[in-house]
Design a protein around this motif. Structure first.
Motif, PDB file in Angstrom:
ATOM      1  N   LYS A 169       2.954  10.413  -9.613  1.00  0.00           N
ATOM      2  CA  LYS A 169       2.131  10.695 -10.795  1.00  0.00           C
ATOM      3  C   LYS A 169       1.463  12.063 -10.655  1.00  0.00           C
ATOM      4  O   LYS A 169       1.394  12.827 -11.615  1.00  0.00           O
ATOM      5  CB  LYS A 169       1.074   9.619 -10.983  1.00  0.00           C
ATOM      6  CG  LYS A 169       1.592   8.337 -11.552  1.00  0.00           C
ATOM      7  CD  LYS A 169       0.461   7.339 -11.739  1.00  0.00           C
ATOM      8  CE  LYS A 169       0.968   6.003 -12.207  1.00  0.00           C
ATOM      9  NZ  LYS A 169      -0.115   5.020 -12.338  1.00  0.00           N
ATOM     10  N   ASN A 170       0.976  12.363  -9.456  1.00  0.00           N
ATOM     11  CA  ASN A 170       0.315  13.641  -9.229  1.00  0.00           C
ATOM     12  C   ASN A 170       1.303  14.806  -9.376  1.00  0.00           C
ATOM     13  O   ASN A 170       0.943  15.860  -9.899  1.00  0.00           O
ATOM     14  CB  ASN A 170      -0.338  13.683  -7.854  1.00  0.00           C
ATOM     15  CG  ASN A 170      -1.550  12.762  -7.772  1.00  0.00           C
ATOM     16  OD1 ASN A 170      -2.108  12.389  -8.802  1.00  0.00           O
ATOM     17  ND2 ASN A 170      -1.915  12.376  -6.566  1.00  0.00           N
ATOM     18  N   LYS A 171       2.526  14.631  -8.907  1.00  0.00           N
ATOM     19  CA  LYS A 171       3.522  15.679  -9.016  1.00  0.00           C
ATOM     20  C   LYS A 171       3.910  15.905 -10.486  1.00  0.00           C
ATOM     21  O   LYS A 171       4.109  17.024 -10.922  1.00  0.00           O
ATOM     22  CB  LYS A 171       4.776  15.336  -8.216  1.00  0.00           C
ATOM     23  CG  LYS A 171       4.612  15.514  -6.738  1.00  0.00           C
ATOM     24  CD  LYS A 171       5.907  15.261  -6.000  1.00  0.00           C
ATOM     25  CE  LYS A 171       5.737  15.435  -4.509  1.00  0.00           C
ATOM     26  NZ  LYS A 171       6.978  15.197  -3.789  1.00  0.00           N
ATOM     27  N   LYS A 172       4.008  14.827 -11.252  1.00  0.00           N
ATOM     28  CA  LYS A 172       4.370  14.940 -12.669  1.00  0.00           C
ATOM     29  C   LYS A 172       3.235  15.569 -13.469  1.00  0.00           C
ATOM     30  O   LYS A 172       3.476  16.271 -14.433  1.00  0.00           O
ATOM     31  CB  LYS A 172       4.730  13.575 -13.250  1.00  0.00           C
ATOM     32  CG  LYS A 172       6.044  13.054 -12.753  1.00  0.00           C
ATOM     33  CD  LYS A 172       6.359  11.704 -13.357  1.00  0.00           C
ATOM     34  CE  LYS A 172       7.673  11.171 -12.831  1.00  0.00           C
ATOM     35  NZ  LYS A 172       7.993   9.850 -13.398  1.00  0.00           N
TER      36      LYS A 172
ATOM     37  N   GLU B 102       3.898   1.588  -1.199  1.00  0.00           N
ATOM     38  CA  GLU B 102       4.494   1.731  -2.527  1.00  0.00           C
ATOM     39  C   GLU B 102       3.481   2.296  -3.517  1.00  0.00           C
ATOM     40  O   GLU B 102       3.819   3.134  -4.349  1.00  0.00           O
ATOM     41  CB  GLU B 102       5.038   0.389  -3.027  1.00  0.00           C
ATOM     42  CG  GLU B 102       6.303  -0.055  -2.344  1.00  0.00           C
ATOM     43  CD  GLU B 102       7.462   0.887  -2.604  1.00  0.00           C
ATOM     44  OE1 GLU B 102       7.617   1.368  -3.731  1.00  0.00           O
ATOM     45  OE2 GLU B 102       8.215   1.147  -1.654  1.00  0.00           O
ATOM     46  N   GLN B 103       2.241   1.845  -3.430  1.00  0.00           N
ATOM     47  CA  GLN B 103       1.206   2.353  -4.327  1.00  0.00           C
ATOM     48  C   GLN B 103       0.956   3.837  -4.067  1.00  0.00           C
ATOM     49  O   GLN B 103       0.782   4.617  -4.998  1.00  0.00           O
ATOM     50  CB  GLN B 103      -0.085   1.558  -4.159  1.00  0.00           C
ATOM     51  CG  GLN B 103       0.018   0.154  -4.702  1.00  0.00           C
ATOM     52  CD  GLN B 103      -1.203  -0.690  -4.383  1.00  0.00           C
ATOM     53  OE1 GLN B 103      -2.027  -0.319  -3.545  1.00  0.00           O
ATOM     54  NE2 GLN B 103      -1.312  -1.835  -5.045  1.00  0.00           N
ATOM     55  N   ARG B 104       0.945   4.240  -2.805  1.00  0.00           N
ATOM     56  CA  ARG B 104       0.761   5.663  -2.467  1.00  0.00           C
ATOM     57  C   ARG B 104       1.903   6.507  -3.012  1.00  0.00           C
ATOM     58  O   ARG B 104       1.690   7.611  -3.517  1.00  0.00           O
ATOM     59  CB  ARG B 104       0.655   5.839  -0.953  1.00  0.00           C
ATOM     60  CG  ARG B 104      -0.631   5.323  -0.367  1.00  0.00           C
ATOM     61  CD  ARG B 104      -0.662   5.548   1.128  1.00  0.00           C
ATOM     62  NE  ARG B 104      -1.739   4.781   1.736  1.00  0.00           N
ATOM     63  CZ  ARG B 104      -1.749   4.375   2.981  1.00  0.00           C
ATOM     64  NH1 ARG B 104      -0.736   4.658   3.779  1.00  0.00           N
ATOM     65  NH2 ARG B 104      -2.756   3.685   3.448  1.00  0.00           N
ATOM     66  N   LYS B 105       3.123   5.991  -2.895  1.00  0.00           N
ATOM     67  CA  LYS B 105       4.277   6.731  -3.421  1.00  0.00           C
ATOM     68  C   LYS B 105       4.165   6.918  -4.924  1.00  0.00           C
ATOM     69  O   LYS B 105       4.428   8.006  -5.447  1.00  0.00           O
ATOM     70  CB  LYS B 105       5.582   6.002  -3.090  1.00  0.00           C
ATOM     71  CG  LYS B 105       6.001   6.084  -1.657  1.00  0.00           C
ATOM     72  CD  LYS B 105       7.300   5.327  -1.447  1.00  0.00           C
ATOM     73  CE  LYS B 105       7.689   5.255  -0.002  1.00  0.00           C
ATOM     74  NZ  LYS B 105       8.930   4.486   0.200  1.00  0.00           N
ATOM     75  N   LYS B 106       3.753   5.863  -5.617  1.00  0.00           N
ATOM     76  CA  LYS B 106       3.600   5.957  -7.071  1.00  0.00           C
ATOM     77  C   LYS B 106       2.518   6.966  -7.445  1.00  0.00           C
ATOM     78  O   LYS B 106       2.675   7.735  -8.383  1.00  0.00           O
ATOM     79  CB  LYS B 106       3.270   4.586  -7.660  1.00  0.00           C
ATOM     80  CG  LYS B 106       4.436   3.643  -7.669  1.00  0.00           C
ATOM     81  CD  LYS B 106       4.048   2.288  -8.234  1.00  0.00           C
ATOM     82  CE  LYS B 106       5.209   1.315  -8.156  1.00  0.00           C
ATOM     83  NZ  LYS B 106       4.828  -0.024  -8.653  1.00  0.00           N
ATOM     84  N   GLU B 107       1.414   6.957  -6.702  1.00  0.00           N
ATOM     85  CA  GLU B 107       0.344   7.912  -6.969  1.00  0.00           C
ATOM     86  C   GLU B 107       0.809   9.345  -6.731  1.00  0.00           C
ATOM     87  O   GLU B 107       0.481  10.251  -7.521  1.00  0.00           O
ATOM     88  CB  GLU B 107      -0.860   7.601  -6.094  1.00  0.00           C
ATOM     89  CG  GLU B 107      -1.604   6.354  -6.482  1.00  0.00           C
ATOM     90  CD  GLU B 107      -2.732   5.995  -5.504  1.00  0.00           C
ATOM     91  OE1 GLU B 107      -3.041   6.827  -4.625  1.00  0.00           O
ATOM     92  OE2 GLU B 107      -3.274   4.888  -5.646  1.00  0.00           O
ATOM     93  N   LEU B 108       1.553   9.560  -5.664  1.00  0.00           N
ATOM     94  CA  LEU B 108       2.068  10.911  -5.387  1.00  0.00           C
ATOM     95  C   LEU B 108       3.015  11.376  -6.479  1.00  0.00           C
ATOM     96  O   LEU B 108       2.978  12.548  -6.880  1.00  0.00           O
ATOM     97  CB  LEU B 108       2.756  10.938  -4.020  1.00  0.00           C
ATOM     98  CG  LEU B 108       1.851  10.885  -2.802  1.00  0.00           C
ATOM     99  CD1 LEU B 108       2.698  10.758  -1.529  1.00  0.00           C
ATOM    100  CD2 LEU B 108       0.988  12.128  -2.736  1.00  0.00           C
TER     101      LEU B 108
ATOM    102  N   LYS C 176       0.832  -1.216   0.000  1.00  0.00           N
ATOM    103  CA  LYS C 176       0.000   0.000   0.000  1.00  0.00           C
ATOM    104  C   LYS C 176       0.861   1.258   0.000  1.00  0.00           C
ATOM    105  O   LYS C 176       0.551   2.234  -0.686  1.00  0.00           O
ATOM    106  CB  LYS C 176      -0.937   0.000   1.207  1.00  0.00           C
ATOM    107  CG  LYS C 176      -2.057  -1.007   1.099  1.00  0.00           C
ATOM    108  CD  LYS C 176      -2.923  -0.992   2.339  1.00  0.00           C
ATOM    109  CE  LYS C 176      -3.962  -2.101   2.314  1.00  0.00           C
ATOM    110  NZ  LYS C 176      -4.757  -2.140   3.549  1.00  0.00           N
TER     111      LYS C 176
END
Length: 68
Positions: free
Chosen positions: A63-66, A55-61, A53
């Motif tokens: 994506k949001n920053k990009k 790791e998934q949150r980090k990936k989402e963050l 979970k």
């Protein structure tokens, strides 16, 4: 006497290079890495799910920053 001293210096340099090569070989072959302790074997299923979970949150963050 000086020939004995020169021989001792030569042998010492030779032994030093053997030790240096052994050290470099150990570093290259990851003999000194301690990445895989027994922590991965002793994790509970719940802590593994929490790690997924996170790791998934980090990936989402990221994506949001990009996207911004």
């Amino acid at each position: 006497m000086s020939s004995v001293l020169m021989m001792m210096i030569g042998v010492s340099i030779f032994v030093f290079f053997i030790a240096l090569l052994s050290l470099l070989w150990g570093i290259k072959n990851k003999q000194f890495d301690d990445d895989y302790k027994f922590t991965s074997l002793n994790d509970s299923e719940e802590s593994l799910q929490n790690a997924i979970k996170m790791e998934q949150r980090k990936k989402e963050l990221l994506k949001n920053k990009k996207a911004k």
